[in-house]
Design a protein around this motif. Structure first.
Motif, PDB file in Angstrom:
ATOM      1  N   GLU A  50       0.824  -1.214   0.000  1.00  0.00           N
ATOM      2  CA  GLU A  50       0.000   0.000   0.000  1.00  0.00           C
ATOM      3  C   GLU A  50       0.858   1.264   0.000  1.00  0.00           C
ATOM      4  O   GLU A  50       0.335   2.368   0.103  1.00  0.00           O
ATOM      5  N   GLY A  51       2.185   1.093  -0.082  1.00  0.00           N
ATOM      6  CA  GLY A  51       3.083   2.234  -0.185  1.00  0.00           C
ATOM      7  C   GLY A  51       3.597   2.777   1.135  1.00  0.00           C
ATOM      8  O   GLY A  51       4.231   3.830   1.169  1.00  0.00           O
ATOM      9  N   MET A  52       3.330   2.061   2.221  1.00  0.00           N
ATOM     10  CA  MET A  52       3.789   2.538   3.523  1.00  0.00           C
ATOM     11  C   MET A  52       5.255   2.174   3.745  1.00  0.00           C
ATOM     12  O   MET A  52       5.722   1.138   3.296  1.00  0.00           O
ATOM     13  N   ASN A  53       5.950   3.048   4.451  1.00  0.00           N
ATOM     14  CA  ASN A  53       7.366   2.841   4.757  1.00  0.00           C
ATOM     15  C   ASN A  53       7.462   2.003   6.032  1.00  0.00           C
ATOM     16  O   ASN A  53       7.410   2.530   7.140  1.00  0.00           O
ATOM     17  N   VAL A  54       7.590   0.690   5.840  1.00  0.00           N
ATOM     18  CA  VAL A  54       7.643  -0.252   6.956  1.00  0.00           C
ATOM     19  C   VAL A  54       8.918  -1.073   6.845  1.00  0.00           C
ATOM     20  O   VAL A  54       9.215  -1.622   5.783  1.00  0.00           O
ATOM     21  N   VAL A  55       9.666  -1.150   7.941  1.00  0.00           N
ATOM     22  CA  VAL A  55      10.862  -1.978   8.012  1.00  0.00           C
ATOM     23  C   VAL A  55      10.566  -3.105   8.993  1.00  0.00           C
ATOM     24  O   VAL A  55      10.456  -2.873  10.191  1.00  0.00           O
ATOM     25  N   GLY A  56      10.391  -4.310   8.483  1.00  0.00           N
ATOM     26  CA  GLY A  56      10.057  -5.454   9.331  1.00  0.00           C
ATOM     27  C   GLY A  56      11.292  -6.064   9.959  1.00  0.00           C
ATOM     28  O   GLY A  56      12.320  -6.224   9.297  1.00  0.00           O
ATOM     29  N   GLU A  57      11.205  -6.398  11.243  1.00  0.00           N
ATOM     30  CA  GLU A  57      12.323  -6.996  11.977  1.00  0.00           C
ATOM     31  C   GLU A  57      11.848  -8.214  12.753  1.00  0.00           C
ATOM     32  O   GLU A  57      10.753  -8.216  13.309  1.00  0.00           O
ATOM     33  N   THR A  58      12.668  -9.245  12.763  1.00  0.00           N
ATOM     34  CA  THR A  58      12.429 -10.413  13.596  1.00  0.00           C
ATOM     35  C   THR A  58      13.694 -10.677  14.400  1.00  0.00           C
ATOM     36  O   THR A  58      14.667  -9.932  14.279  1.00  0.00           O
ATOM     37  N   ILE A  59      13.668 -11.703  15.234  1.00  0.00           N
ATOM     38  CA  ILE A  59      14.855 -12.040  16.013  1.00  0.00           C
ATOM     39  C   ILE A  59      15.239 -13.497  15.760  1.00  0.00           C
ATOM     40  O   ILE A  59      14.422 -14.310  15.330  1.00  0.00           O
ATOM     41  N   ALA A  60      16.488 -13.799  16.058  1.00  0.00           N
ATOM     42  CA  ALA A  60      17.063 -15.097  15.701  1.00  0.00           C
ATOM     43  C   ALA A  60      16.303 -16.284  16.294  1.00  0.00           C
ATOM     44  O   ALA A  60      16.157 -17.313  15.630  1.00  0.00           O
ATOM     45  N   CYS A  61      15.818 -16.164  17.511  1.00  0.00           N
ATOM     46  CA  CYS A  61      15.148 -17.334  18.109  1.00  0.00           C
ATOM     47  C   CYS A  61      13.880 -17.713  17.355  1.00  0.00           C
ATOM     48  O   CYS A  61      13.532 -18.887  17.304  1.00  0.00           O
ATOM     49  N   PHE A  62      13.201 -16.752  16.737  1.00  0.00           N
ATOM     50  CA  PHE A  62      12.004 -17.085  15.961  1.00  0.00           C
ATOM     51  C   PHE A  62      12.369 -17.811  14.673  1.00  0.00           C
ATOM     52  O   PHE A  62      11.540 -18.508  14.096  1.00  0.00           O
ATOM     53  N   LEU A  63      13.599 -17.627  14.208  1.00  0.00           N
ATOM     54  CA  LEU A  63      14.073 -18.274  12.986  1.00  0.00           C
ATOM     55  C   LEU A  63      14.705 -19.633  13.246  1.00  0.00           C
ATOM     56  O   LEU A  63      14.907 -20.409  12.319  1.00  0.00           O
ATOM     57  N   SER A  64      15.026 -19.909  14.498  1.00  0.00           N
ATOM     58  CA  SER A  64      15.813 -21.107  14.788  1.00  0.00           C
ATOM     59  C   SER A  64      15.102 -22.182  15.592  1.00  0.00           C
ATOM     60  O   SER A  64      15.620 -23.297  15.693  1.00  0.00           O
ATOM     61  N   THR A  65      13.939 -21.885  16.154  1.00  0.00           N
ATOM     62  CA  THR A  65      13.265 -22.899  16.966  1.00  0.00           C
ATOM     63  C   THR A  65      11.759 -22.662  16.979  1.00  0.00           C
ATOM     64  O   THR A  65      11.274 -21.672  16.452  1.00  0.00           O
ATOM     65  N   THR A  66      11.046 -23.605  17.573  1.00  0.00           N
ATOM     66  CA  THR A  66       9.591 -23.499  17.703  1.00  0.00           C
ATOM     67  C   THR A  66       9.189 -23.797  19.143  1.00  0.00           C
ATOM     68  O   THR A  66       9.959 -24.381  19.904  1.00  0.00           O
ATOM     69  N   ALA A  67       7.971 -23.436  19.491  1.00  0.00           N
ATOM     70  CA  ALA A  67       7.452 -23.716  20.831  1.00  0.00           C
ATOM     71  C   ALA A  67       7.456 -25.220  21.128  1.00  0.00           C
ATOM     72  O   ALA A  67       7.897 -25.623  22.216  1.00  0.00           O
ATOM     73  N   PRO A  68       6.987 -26.079  20.216  1.00  0.00           N
ATOM     74  CA  PRO A  68       7.050 -27.513  20.507  1.00  0.00           C
ATOM     75  C   PRO A  68       8.480 -28.020  20.719  1.00  0.00           C
ATOM     76  O   PRO A  68       8.713 -28.882  21.575  1.00  0.00           O
ATOM     77  N   GLU A  69       9.430 -27.486  19.968  1.00  0.00           N
ATOM     78  CA  GLU A  69      10.825 -27.896  20.157  1.00  0.00           C
ATOM     79  C   GLU A  69      11.333 -27.480  21.542  1.00  0.00           C
ATOM     80  O   GLU A  69      12.035 -28.245  22.208  1.00  0.00           O
ATOM     81  N   MET A  70      10.975 -26.277  21.974  1.00  0.00           N
ATOM     82  CA  MET A  70      11.393 -25.807  23.299  1.00  0.00           C
ATOM     83  C   MET A  70      10.749 -26.651  24.399  1.00  0.00           C
ATOM     84  O   MET A  70      11.393 -26.998  25.384  1.00  0.00           O
ATOM     85  N   ASP A  71       9.482 -26.993  24.219  1.00  0.00           N
ATOM     86  CA  ASP A  71       8.803 -27.857  25.195  1.00  0.00           C
ATOM     87  C   ASP A  71       9.471 -29.232  25.251  1.00  0.00           C
ATOM     88  O   ASP A  71       9.672 -29.788  26.334  1.00  0.00           O
ATOM     89  N   ALA A  72       9.809 -29.781  24.078  1.00  0.00           N
ATOM     90  CA  ALA A  72      10.438 -31.103  24.030  1.00  0.00           C
ATOM     91  C   ALA A  72      11.792 -31.115  24.737  1.00  0.00           C
ATOM     92  O   ALA A  72      12.202 -32.137  25.276  1.00  0.00           O
ATOM     93  N   LYS A  73      12.462 -29.972  24.764  1.00  0.00           N
ATOM     94  CA  LYS A  73      13.758 -29.858  25.441  1.00  0.00           C
ATOM     95  C   LYS A  73      13.601 -29.511  26.917  1.00  0.00           C
ATOM     96  O   LYS A  73      14.597 -29.359  27.619  1.00  0.00           O
ATOM     97  N   GLY A  74      12.346 -29.352  27.374  1.00  0.00           N
ATOM     98  CA  GLY A  74      12.111 -29.035  28.779  1.00  0.00           C
ATOM     99  C   GLY A  74      12.578 -27.646  29.177  1.00  0.00           C
ATOM    100  O   GLY A  74      12.966 -27.428  30.324  1.00  0.00           O
ATOM    101  N   MET A  75      12.506 -26.703  28.258  1.00  0.00           N
ATOM    102  CA  MET A  75      13.014 -25.364  28.526  1.00  0.00           C
ATOM    103  C   MET A  75      12.142 -24.555  29.495  1.00  0.00           C
ATOM    104  O   MET A  75      12.629 -23.632  30.138  1.00  0.00           O
ATOM    105  N   GLY A  76      10.852 -24.874  29.577  1.00  0.00           N
ATOM    106  CA  GLY A  76       9.981 -24.197  30.537  1.00  0.00           C
ATOM    107  C   GLY A  76      10.069 -22.685  30.459  1.00  0.00           C
ATOM    108  O   GLY A  76      10.057 -22.099  29.386  1.00  0.00           O
ATOM    109  N   GLY A  77      10.191 -22.038  31.615  1.00  0.00           N
ATOM    110  CA  GLY A  77      10.227 -20.586  31.695  1.00  0.00           C
ATOM    111  C   GLY A  77      11.396 -19.954  30.970  1.00  0.00           C
ATOM    112  O   GLY A  77      11.328 -18.797  30.568  1.00  0.00           O
ATOM    113  N   LYS A  78      12.478 -20.698  30.774  1.00  0.00           N
ATOM    114  CA  LYS A  78      13.648 -20.154  30.071  1.00  0.00           C
ATOM    115  C   LYS A  78      13.340 -19.858  28.608  1.00  0.00           C
ATOM    116  O   LYS A  78      14.050 -19.085  27.978  1.00  0.00           O
ATOM    117  N   ALA A  79      12.294 -20.455  28.069  1.00  0.00           N
ATOM    118  CA  ALA A  79      11.939 -20.239  26.664  1.00  0.00           C
ATOM    119  C   ALA A  79      10.785 -19.267  26.499  1.00  0.00           C
ATOM    120  O   ALA A  79      10.290 -19.094  25.395  1.00  0.00           O
TER     121      ALA A  79
END
Length: 124
Positions: A50-79
């Motif tokens: 639509e022509g808007m000036n938007v710069v999208g940013e993400t972080i590395a953890c969203f690119l490298s893992t998933t919630a089920p993977e973190m649960d499977a590793k028992g990460m709990g509150g650390k994740a």
């Protein structure tokens, strides 16, 4: 996975769409940080189309893992971060967003916490 499920992806998208409209009216760019959801990548793509000036940013953890993977590793509150680590469809869409230029920055959100801060208290 409960943390990811408690924060629906549409909520992130609604905020970015709303702020995008405000930024556009004011004639300023929008830099939404920590994009975590597939739906939000689509929202940013739409705002840019639509022509808007938007710069999208993400972080590395969203690119490298998933919630089920973190649960499977028992990460709990650390994740548990906000927005939450999500699911495979989100990770895949974030990577495609980078490839197509919708997401143009991979940032960080590194904060030093002792392990006890994230493990000794009930996160909920």
């Amino acid at each position: 996975m409960a943390w990811a499920e408690s924060s629906p992806e549409w909520a992130e998208s609604v905020q970015i769409y709303t702020y995008g409209q405000i930024a556009n009216q004011l004639g300023v760019p929008l830099y939404p940080v920590h994009i975590s959801a597939a739906h939000t990548v689509e929202t940013v793509k739409r705002l840019k189309a639509e022509g808007m000036n938007v710069v999208g940013e993400t972080i590395a953890c969203f690119l490298s893992t998933t919630a089920p993977e973190m649960d499977a590793k028992g990460m709990g509150g650390k994740a548990k971060i906000q927005p939450p680590i999500r699911f495979e469809k989100d990770r895949e869409r974030l990577w495609r967003g980078i490839q197509e230029g919708t997401i143009s920055v991979v940032g960080t959100d590194s904060l030093c916490y002792s392990a006890s801060f994230k493990t000794e208290a009930d996160f909920w």
